[in-house]
Design a protein around this motif. Structure first.
Motif, mmCIF file in Angstrom:
data_model
loop_
_atom_site.group_PDB
_atom_site.id
_atom_site.type_symbol
_atom_site.label_atom_id
_atom_site.label_comp_id
_atom_site.label_asym_id
_atom_site.label_seq_id
_atom_site.Cartn_x
_atom_site.Cartn_y
_atom_site.Cartn_z
ATOM 1 N N GLY A 1 -20.966 12.851 6.470
ATOM 2 C CA GLY A 1 -19.976 13.158 5.447
ATOM 3 C C GLY A 1 -19.150 14.378 5.812
ATOM 4 N N LEU A 2 -19.783 15.374 6.428
ATOM 5 C CA LEU A 2 -19.055 16.569 6.877
ATOM 6 C C LEU A 2 -18.072 16.225 7.993
ATOM 7 C CD1 LEU A 2 -21.909 19.248 6.868
ATOM 8 C CD2 LEU A 2 -19.967 19.103 5.305
ATOM 9 N N VAL A 3 -18.486 15.353 8.913
ATOM 10 C CA VAL A 3 -17.566 14.898 9.962
ATOM 11 C C VAL A 3 -16.367 14.207 9.326
ATOM 12 C CG1 VAL A 3 -17.273 13.368 11.957
ATOM 13 C CG2 VAL A 3 -19.402 14.650 11.682
ATOM 14 N N GLY A 4 -16.633 13.332 8.350
ATOM 15 C CA GLY A 4 -15.557 12.645 7.648
ATOM 16 C C GLY A 4 -14.669 13.609 6.875
ATOM 17 N N PHE A 5 -15.273 14.650 6.294
ATOM 18 C CA PHE A 5 -14.496 15.645 5.544
ATOM 19 C C PHE A 5 -13.496 16.352 6.462
ATOM 20 C CE2 PHE A 5 -13.744 19.880 3.835
ATOM 21 C CZ PHE A 5 -13.446 19.608 2.502
ATOM 22 N N LEU A 6 -13.937 16.715 7.660
ATOM 23 C CA LEU A 6 -13.034 17.342 8.628
ATOM 24 C C LEU A 6 -11.894 16.398 8.992
ATOM 25 C CD1 LEU A 6 -15.534 19.127 11.053
ATOM 26 C CD2 LEU A 6 -13.986 20.207 9.414
ATOM 27 N N ASP A 7 -12.239 15.123 9.169
ATOM 28 C CA ASP A 7 -11.222 14.120 9.499
ATOM 29 C C ASP A 7 -10.195 14.008 8.381
ATOM 30 O OD1 ASP A 7 -10.231 12.064 11.231
ATOM 31 O OD2 ASP A 7 -11.016 10.584 9.823
ATOM 32 N N ASP A 8 -10.665 13.911 7.137
ATOM 33 C CA ASP A 8 -9.763 13.816 5.987
ATOM 34 C C ASP A 8 -8.901 15.071 5.848
ATOM 35 O OD1 ASP A 8 -10.595 11.292 5.168
ATOM 36 O OD2 ASP A 8 -12.208 12.088 3.936
ATOM 37 N N HIS B 1 0.808 -1.214 0.000
ATOM 38 C CA HIS B 1 0.000 0.000 0.000
ATOM 39 C C HIS B 1 0.845 1.268 0.000
ATOM 40 C CE1 HIS B 1 -4.072 -1.792 1.489
ATOM 41 N NE2 HIS B 1 -3.417 -2.634 0.706
ATOM 42 N N LYS B 2 2.155 1.122 0.230
ATOM 43 C CA LYS B 2 3.006 2.314 0.283
ATOM 44 C C LYS B 2 2.985 3.078 -1.038
ATOM 45 C CE LYS B 2 4.305 1.571 4.487
ATOM 46 N NZ LYS B 2 5.685 1.185 4.856
ATOM 47 N N SER B 3 2.806 2.344 -2.151
ATOM 48 C CA SER B 3 2.782 2.998 -3.464
ATOM 49 C C SER B 3 1.540 3.860 -3.651
ATOM 50 C CB SER B 3 2.850 1.943 -4.580
ATOM 51 O OG SER B 3 1.723 1.075 -4.506
ATOM 52 N N LYS B 4 0.530 3.690 -2.787
ATOM 53 C CA LYS B 4 -0.707 4.463 -2.898
ATOM 54 C C LYS B 4 -0.597 5.831 -2.226
ATOM 55 C CE LYS B 4 -3.608 0.308 -2.922
ATOM 56 N NZ LYS B 4 -4.817 -0.342 -2.366
ATOM 57 N N ARG B 5 0.496 6.052 -1.529
ATOM 58 C CA ARG B 5 0.659 7.325 -0.831
ATOM 59 C C ARG B 5 0.605 8.479 -1.831
ATOM 60 N NH1 ARG B 5 4.309 11.151 1.059
ATOM 61 N NH2 ARG B 5 3.998 11.744 3.244
ATOM 62 N N GLY B 6 -0.191 9.486 -1.526
ATOM 63 C CA GLY B 6 -0.330 10.640 -2.401
ATOM 64 C C GLY B 6 -1.508 10.570 -3.340
ATOM 65 N N THR B 7 -2.183 9.392 -3.410
ATOM 66 C CA THR B 7 -3.396 9.290 -4.230
ATOM 67 C C THR B 7 -4.459 10.225 -3.664
ATOM 68 O OG1 THR B 7 -2.931 6.967 -4.728
ATOM 69 C CG2 THR B 7 -5.185 7.739 -5.089
ATOM 70 N N PRO B 8 -5.103 11.025 -4.500
ATOM 71 C CA PRO B 8 -6.117 11.973 -3.993
ATOM 72 C C PRO B 8 -7.175 11.266 -3.150
ATOM 73 C CG PRO B 8 -5.673 12.409 -6.289
ATOM 74 C CD PRO B 8 -4.949 11.126 -5.957
ATOM 75 N N THR B 9 -7.589 11.926 -2.074
ATOM 76 C CA THR B 9 -8.619 11.366 -1.211
ATOM 77 C C THR B 9 -9.792 12.349 -1.102
ATOM 78 O OG1 THR B 9 -9.003 10.341 0.961
ATOM 79 C CG2 THR B 9 -7.560 12.275 0.894
ATOM 80 N N MET B 10 -10.710 12.116 -0.213
ATOM 81 C CA MET B 10 -11.930 12.908 -0.049
ATOM 82 C C MET B 10 -12.862 12.774 -1.249
ATOM 83 S SD MET B 10 -10.951 16.354 2.078
ATOM 84 C CE MET B 10 -10.048 17.147 0.760
ATOM 85 N N GLY B 11 -12.713 11.666 -2.006
ATOM 86 C CA GLY B 11 -13.589 11.452 -3.154
ATOM 87 C C GLY B 11 -15.041 11.237 -2.772
ATOM 88 N N GLY B 12 -15.289 11.025 -1.471
ATOM 89 C CA GLY B 12 -16.668 10.906 -1.011
ATOM 90 C C GLY B 12 -17.491 12.134 -1.318
ATOM 91 N N VAL B 13 -16.814 13.262 -1.557
ATOM 92 C CA VAL B 13 -17.518 14.481 -1.962
ATOM 93 C C VAL B 13 -18.333 14.211 -3.229
ATOM 94 C CG1 VAL B 13 -17.208 16.834 -2.845
ATOM 95 C CG2 VAL B 13 -15.864 16.043 -0.891
#
Length: 361
Positions: free
Chosen positions: A97-104, A43-55
């Motif tokens: 989702g907003l709680v998760g957004f703050l976490d991300d 999974h180390k190669s996944k570092r830097g992949t954009p996140t917060m796609g739940g938006v």
């Protein structure tokens, strides 16, 4: 039926088209995923992949639901407006989702794999869950039916298990917290949570439409259901399914973007909300069986390690155990999707068999 198809189609299209835009924006802003050091080395190669796609998922779900009502009203001015049940379930999903957004966002800014601390995250889930629970027993219709029932339910209310108002609020928080964390634990491999969630929501499209067909307000039958606004709940479930499928186009291995806690908490909240509004809290344990197994694996790992100082699994959640056992990531994903599909179909079978029993009694 038309509104259900519109919601699913619009949500899927929005999610497919909006997600690559988020990938570009988040990549430019450096909103990349941090990977925990003790995780699988692959999974180390996944570092830097954009996140917060739940938006994208949450946006697609809300727009799909809104478009279904707007288009239906344009073609049929007498169509029902958005219901209290549908809006409350969306409120729960968006709030978590907003709680998760703050976490991300904190993870990204602090460049660490931990965002909100446990207390802050729990308080956020508590606030949203309590607000949902209190509102869910308001807004009685002309038949005196509120969006939620204070009774425990399997496929229908269990009449002899009533929580009362205060107990129901506590029960709601347990359900909301449990399901949001369960989906969050499942979101550890590319496409695993999105694909599994799509199956659960697809199952609930069928269940809620069936409840609409046999609603006690319109169908005098021994097998009818006392569920408030089942058709609108079907629209919400269809929009969520479409949003997950569209997002999966970009989230499937190798993922171009992760949903993050923004998506997993929102989807978990929607799972909880649908189970409460459709009076199927216990049935959801079967339908969302994969999420349950993932959460139980974490609980077992922690409990056994604290008591024996030995690990029950190579790593928790459960899917990492098989990765460390030598399974390819795509193999784990596909087999877990199969498990999710089996759970969903078995749950749907239980729902239908209960209806057959109720009709025959």
């Amino acid at each position: 039926m038309k509104s259900i198809l519109i919601a699913a189609a619009v949500a899927m299209i929005v999610s497919i088209l909006f997600t690559p835009y988020l990938i570009r924006v988040f990549s430019r802003q450096g909103f990349g995923q941090e990977i925990r050091e003790e995780g699988p080395q692959g999974h180390k190669s996944k570092r830097g992949t954009p996140t917060m796609g739940g938006v994208a998922i949450v946006t697609a779900m809300v727009l799909g639901y809104g478009a279904a009502h707007l288009i239906t009203r344009m073609t049929n001015p007498d169509a029902e407006p958005p219901s209290a049940s549908g809006l409350l379930v969306l409120f729960l999903a968006v709030g978590l989702g907003l709680v998760g957004f703050l976490d991300d966002f904190i993870k990204i800014k602090q460049q660490r794999n931990l965002g909100l601390n446990k207390t802050a995250k729990t308080v956020g889930q508590l606030a949203v869950g309590i607000a949902f629970a209190v509102l869910a027993v308001q807004f009685a219709d002309e038949n005196g039916i509120t969006p939620a029932s204070v009774n425990l339910s399997f496929v229908r209310d269990v009449a002899w298990v009533s929580f009362g108002l205060v107990g129901f609020v506590v029960f709601c928080y347990v359900i909301v917290g449990g399901w949001s964390n369960a989906v969050n634990f499942t979101d550890g491999l590319d496409g695993l949570a999105a694909g599994s969630s799509a199956m659960v929501f697809g199952t609930y499209v069928v269940i809620t439409f069936w409840q609409f067909r046999y609603d006690c307000a319109t169908a005098a039958s021994s097998g009818c259901y006392h569920v408030r606004d089942p058709l609108d709940l079907a629209v919400v479930a269809a929009a969520a399914m479409g949003g997950c499928i569209g997002f999966l186009w970009w989230n499937a291995a190798p993922a171009k973007i992760f949903m993050g806690d923004t998506g997993s908490l929102a989807l978990g909240g929607l799972v909880a909300g649908l189970s409460i509004m459709t009076h199927t809290e216990l049935l959801m344990i079967v339908i969302g069986g994969l999420f349950v197994v993932e959460m139980v694996s974490v609980v077992l790992q922690i409990a056994i390690f604290r008591t024996t100082r030995k690990r029950f699994f190579r790593m928790a959640p459960f899917h990492h155990h098989f990765e460390l056992a030598g399974w390819a990531e795509t193999t784990v994903i596909i087999r877990f999707w199969l498990l999710a599909g089996i759970c969903a179909m078995f749950g749907l079978g239980l729902f239908y068999s209960e209806w057959l029993t109720a009709v025959g009694s």
